[in-house]
Design a protein around this motif. Structure first.
Motif, PDB file in Angstrom:
ATOM      1  N   UNK A 175       0.722  -1.263  -0.124  1.00 11.15           N
ATOM      2  CA  UNK A 175      -0.008  -0.006  -0.050  1.00 11.15           C
ATOM      3  C   UNK A 175       0.972   1.217  -0.058  1.00 11.15           C
ATOM      4  N   UNK A 227       0.584   5.057   0.918  1.00  4.59           N
ATOM      5  CA  UNK A 227      -0.426   5.711   1.724  1.00  4.59           C
ATOM      6  C   UNK A 227       0.495   7.294   2.148  1.00  4.59           C
ATOM      7  N   UNK A 259      -2.825   4.035  10.622  1.00  6.66           N
ATOM      8  CA  UNK A 259      -3.769   3.792   9.513  1.00  6.66           C
ATOM      9  C   UNK A 259      -3.729   2.294   9.078  1.00  6.66           C
ATOM     10  N   UNK A 318      -5.316  -0.044  11.171  1.00  2.42           N
ATOM     11  CA  UNK A 318      -6.865  -0.212  10.994  1.00  2.42           C
ATOM     12  C   UNK A 318      -7.448  -0.854   9.703  1.00  2.42           C
ATOM     13  N   UNK A 319      -6.698  -0.417   8.650  1.00  2.00           N
ATOM     14  CA  UNK A 319      -6.942  -1.155   7.314  1.00  2.00           C
ATOM     15  C   UNK A 319      -6.831  -2.406   7.546  1.00  2.00           C
ATOM     16  N   UNK A 351      -9.957  -3.960   9.446  1.00  2.00           N
ATOM     17  CA  UNK A 351     -11.203  -3.847   8.834  1.00  2.00           C
ATOM     18  C   UNK A 351     -11.258  -4.431   7.500  1.00  2.00           C
ATOM     19  N   UNK A 352     -10.159  -4.480   6.646  1.00  2.00           N
ATOM     20  CA  UNK A 352     -10.607  -5.074   5.402  1.00  2.00           C
ATOM     21  C   UNK A 352      -9.498  -6.129   4.880  1.00  2.00           C
ATOM     22  N   UNK A 353      -8.457  -6.327   5.195  1.00  2.00           N
ATOM     23  CA  UNK A 353      -7.377  -6.982   4.655  1.00  2.00           C
ATOM     24  C   UNK A 353      -7.441  -8.151   5.242  1.00  2.00           C
TER      25      UNK A 353
END
Lengths: 86, 86
Positions: free
Chosen positions: A47, A49, A60, A63-64, A67-69
């Motif tokens: 990533x 960012x 960040x 949290x990513x 939540x998503x990965x």
């Protein structure tokens, strides 16, 4: 804002069955690589960012991942964050 | 024979379109992570194999990557091999 590069590794928990890894191991045995004892398959993500410093970037990415990965039921993740060198 | 752990990273070549990465970036933007500029998705594999020393282990993993784990037309690979510590 400075740009950071995050390398994220998502792997199955050791106790979770890994059919993809088993399939790869089977294919390797068929190809003659009988020395391969086990294969575990996971995901690798890069990533880029923008962040307000190293700490903000890590916050960040954490949290990513959460939540998503990664699926926390069956997967674990780890990551490294570094400033991007152009 | 000693056992080695190989960590293999397979990524798309930089010029190859990455729909999975684009989808993840889109999802992250929808979740509010607008600082994420790009996402590239790849594979991460852990292999345990018996080998006759570090050099033999690396030679086997190199061949395994070339033959099975990576598609040389669109992907590149890199790996690290280390003796497994029980």
């Amino acid at each position: 804002m400075p740009v950071y590069l995050a390398r994220v590794y998502v792997t199955l928990k050791p106790t979770v069955n890994d059919p993809q890894g088993l399939t790869i191991r089977g294919a390797l045995h068929d190809l003659g690589f009988r020395a391969v004892e086990s294969v575990r398959a996971g995901k690798y993500l890069e990533l880029r960012l923008e962040a307000d410093g190293q700490q903000d970037a890590e916050r960040q990415v954490e949290e990513i991942c959460r939540l998503l990965l990664a699926n926390p039921v069956i997967e674990v993740y780890r990551f490294q964050v570094e400033p991007e060198t152009a």
